[in-house]
Design a protein around this motif. Structure first.
Motif, mmCIF file in Angstrom:
data_model
loop_
_atom_site.group_PDB
_atom_site.id
_atom_site.type_symbol
_atom_site.label_atom_id
_atom_site.label_comp_id
_atom_site.label_asym_id
_atom_site.label_seq_id
_atom_site.Cartn_x
_atom_site.Cartn_y
_atom_site.Cartn_z
ATOM 1 N N MET B 111 0.392 7.414 -15.220
ATOM 2 C CA MET B 111 -0.904 7.507 -14.544
ATOM 3 C C MET B 111 -0.804 8.474 -13.373
ATOM 4 S SD MET B 111 -1.148 3.757 -12.796
ATOM 5 C CE MET B 111 0.273 2.681 -12.841
ATOM 6 N N SER B 112 -1.919 9.092 -13.079
ATOM 7 C CA SER B 112 -1.925 10.062 -11.987
ATOM 8 C C SER B 112 -1.895 9.340 -10.651
ATOM 9 C CB SER B 112 -3.177 10.922 -12.071
ATOM 10 O OG SER B 112 -4.315 10.154 -11.754
ATOM 11 N N ASP B 113 -1.522 10.074 -9.615
ATOM 12 C CA ASP B 113 -1.495 9.512 -8.273
ATOM 13 C C ASP B 113 -2.849 8.922 -7.886
ATOM 14 O OD1 ASP B 113 1.031 10.440 -8.250
ATOM 15 O OD2 ASP B 113 0.773 11.879 -6.615
ATOM 16 N N ARG B 114 -3.900 9.571 -8.376
ATOM 17 C CA ARG B 114 -5.247 9.107 -8.029
ATOM 18 C C ARG B 114 -5.502 7.708 -8.576
ATOM 19 N NH1 ARG B 114 -9.828 13.170 -7.541
ATOM 20 N NH2 ARG B 114 -8.934 13.938 -5.610
ATOM 21 N N VAL B 116 -3.213 5.421 -9.272
ATOM 22 C CA VAL B 116 -2.395 4.495 -8.498
ATOM 23 C C VAL B 116 -3.098 4.146 -7.192
ATOM 24 C CG1 VAL B 116 -0.208 4.180 -7.296
ATOM 25 C CG2 VAL B 116 -0.256 5.384 -9.472
ATOM 26 N N ASN B 117 -3.616 5.170 -6.546
ATOM 27 C CA ASN B 117 -4.286 4.950 -5.269
ATOM 28 C C ASN B 117 -5.512 4.057 -5.422
ATOM 29 O OD1 ASN B 117 -6.627 6.205 -3.295
ATOM 30 N ND2 ASN B 117 -4.652 5.910 -2.295
ATOM 31 N N ARG B 120 -4.653 0.421 -5.964
ATOM 32 C CA ARG B 120 -4.304 -0.236 -4.708
ATOM 33 C C ARG B 120 -5.560 -0.690 -3.974
ATOM 34 N NH1 ARG B 120 -4.216 1.199 0.988
ATOM 35 N NH2 ARG B 120 -3.753 3.376 0.537
ATOM 36 N N TRP B 121 -6.605 0.151 -3.989
ATOM 37 C CA TRP B 121 -7.847 -0.224 -3.303
ATOM 38 C C TRP B 121 -8.542 -1.375 -4.011
ATOM 39 C CZ3 TRP B 121 -8.702 0.608 1.448
ATOM 40 C CH2 TRP B 121 -8.178 1.750 2.068
ATOM 41 N N THR B 124 -6.834 -4.469 -2.810
ATOM 42 C CA THR B 124 -7.249 -4.838 -1.458
ATOM 43 C C THR B 124 -8.623 -5.505 -1.475
ATOM 44 O OG1 THR B 124 -6.053 -2.912 -0.643
ATOM 45 C CG2 THR B 124 -7.608 -3.956 0.876
ATOM 46 N N VAL B 146 -15.353 -0.769 -3.064
ATOM 47 C CA VAL B 146 -14.330 0.261 -2.965
ATOM 48 C C VAL B 146 -14.967 1.633 -2.740
ATOM 49 C CG1 VAL B 146 -12.405 1.365 -4.171
ATOM 50 C CG2 VAL B 146 -12.796 -1.076 -4.417
ATOM 51 N N LEU B 183 1.202 -2.187 -10.554
ATOM 52 C CA LEU B 183 1.717 -1.397 -9.432
ATOM 53 C C LEU B 183 3.197 -1.681 -9.174
ATOM 54 C CD1 LEU B 183 -1.240 -1.542 -6.891
ATOM 55 C CD2 LEU B 183 -0.457 0.418 -8.228
ATOM 56 N N CYS B 295 5.391 10.355 0.524
ATOM 57 C CA CYS B 295 4.021 10.314 1.004
ATOM 58 C C CYS B 295 4.064 10.583 2.493
ATOM 59 C CB CYS B 295 3.411 8.945 0.720
ATOM 60 S SG CYS B 295 1.868 8.650 1.589
#
Lengths: 311, 311
Positions: B111-114, B116-117, B120-121, B124, B146, B183, B295
């Motif tokens: 998966m792309s970093d986007r 993953v980010n 995470r949101w 939360t 979000v 994650l 990061c």
DNA sequence: TAGATTGTTAATCGATTAACAATC
DNA sequence: TAGATTGTTAATCGATTAACAATC
């Protein structure tokens, strides 16, 4: 860490000047290649320090990264030619004043957040090049520093004008100043810092802000224990004074580094005072109107995100 | 700030339940509309607190944002129906156990970093919903929290399995646990914190890390004054002890919060110890091998970037 | 001049969104 | 059942890259 004597080994593909010195890899005895892209796998490329263009040898598996320290700051081609007429002429011509000064600023094309972010990195890289005494840079070399594609840099810059000279690249001082202007760093600004403890931690770093005419104007805190205490040259003010300080000042951005409910309260106060941008370090999710640009960073959240990359 | 009495005014388009209560805007007397997208401009929509779906009245210009505080936590439809059989049935059915438990984990799609980010949101937001006692949520409602498109959430999640139930959305506890697993937060991990002053500032927040089985294992510093001093329950260790602590431990990520050349030195030590991920708060540009996920966050750089949004 | 590098266009790539049949 | 919401496909959008004529 493996120590390599410079005379004994190495194909130096210098990321500063892009020329490759003749030599042979001690691991696989393969000769050199002319290397254009950082992604190319060649034999024992020793990247200059600070560059991200680090590659490992395809044949012997030697990772140039572990060798990095031993070739620090060495650029054989540059040091060989630096005192020649050829080099002097090359540099001199790169410093000739530019003819085309950039597109009309009033067209003001909307740029994406990604472009803004990259421009900032270009600026940082240019600053560090300037510190090293460099006067010009090509898009290719700048791309190495920042870790992006050279075409992307040219495209980004071309949105705002023609800042380079074909065959010689960009003057560092000129480009640096133009990017600063594009980012809005050409006129003096100020920021307020809410959260004394956080400000105390960053006391050294904020000097860099002042360099760009963008210093900290005042420090605030919600906690009575902090109010009145010193932070660098500042006295911590209570949040009630926020309106007074902001009125009529050039402040348009704020750092918000309080925790818990105090953060949301302070955010509302900032919105009321028509702040334009907030750097939210509180760890809280702020819901502010679209008119305010919010950039949030939460150490804990970011750490949890990083866990995914730990397999 | 304008105070609005709840009985006197308002079209409540609740972002929790998506129903609209009948009422009339005091400004322009326009009736209500059924609102699907946060971008829709309707008359006097009072968004529920914490939601980002805040709109202003098209007719009278009243910005619901300034009214936010006065309607805090009010969701008229929910409070009206909460004790009915209809509501109970709705909630009960949403809590039925899922049939389909998710795709095989071994397929492990990159998966792309986007993504993953965003995951995470989502996590939360789910955590905060759970804290409020919610048990289920629709992609639409989660999207409001979000600040993304609902279709994107469904698409992101569908990469990993079928976690929802048509017509009732997602169970919060189940989805939360699954995202944590995706994650990599399902197995215990630890992080080391390099930079005592920074750790001291975040002492309260790191509790959230421990909640996810990912606590701080040790605190280090390069400065002799810090070594030996206490930070919470930790004693600050010298960097020389880094290898000892990391050997055989479950630590795979590090926070790097030293300044100047000490940062690069510590980074090299971390790389040598095979660290997988680094959260770089040093403000320095680190050049680490691709095997390490870095990061970086630099307060000063980020502030300069924000200046662009201050006109 | 020959070689290098820019600015820009066209091609590619990836990410987001809209739409809808399947499901509850 | 009727209405709501999922998972998924196709359409759209935007961002990046490769390529190259123009320029120095």
């Amino acid at each position: 860490m493996m120590e390599i004597s410079l005379s004994a080994c190495g194909i130096y593909n210098c990321l500063d000047c892009r020329y490759v010195a003749n030599a042979t890899c001690p691991g696989c005895a393969e000769g050199n290649k002319h290397l254009r892209d950082a992604g190319d796998k060649v034999c024992a490329v020793f990247a200059c320090v600070e560059s991200r263009g680090i590659a490992s040898c395809q044949e012997c598996g030697e990772d140039s990264c572990v060798l990095r320290r031993s070739v620090e700051s060495i650029c054989p081609v540059r040091s060989r030619f630096e005192n020649t007429r050829w080099w002097a002429g090359r540099m001199a011509r790169a410093l000739e004043p530019r003819k085309c000064a950039g597109k009309e600023a009033d067209s003001k094309p909307r740029m994406s957040d990604r472009v803004v972010n990259r421009l900032r990195w270009y600026l940082t890289a240019l600053d560090s090049l300037a510190e090293q005494g460099e006067t010009s840079v090509s898009s290719w070399r700048l791309a190495q520093r920042v870790g992006v594609n050279a075409a992307l840099i040219r495209k980004d810059l071309s949105r705002f004008g023609e800042f380079g000279t074909p065959s010689f690249g960009y003057r560092i001082d000129y480009l640096s100043q133009r990017i600063a202007a594009i980012l809005g760093l050409d006129e003096p600004r100020g920021v307020v810092w809410i959260g004394a403890a956080c400000m105390r931690l960053h006391l050294q770093s904020v000097g860099r802000l002042a360099k760009h005419d963008c210093g900290v104007v005042a420090v605030f805190d919600a906690s009575p224990e902090e109010v009145g205490s010193p932070v660098g040259d500042f006295e911590v003010l209570p949040l009630e004074k926020l309106a007074d300080v902001l009125a009529g000042s050039r402040v348009s951005a704020a750092v918000l580094a309080l925790t818990g409910p105090a953060a949301a309260k302070a955010a509302d106060m900032l919105v009321e005072q028509q702040i334009k941008a907030v750097l939210n370090l509180s760890g809280e999710m702020l819901a502010l109107p679209d008119s305010v640009k919010v950039c949030s960073f939460d150490v804990v959240g970011e750490l949890l995100e990083l866990c995914h990359y730990c397999r």
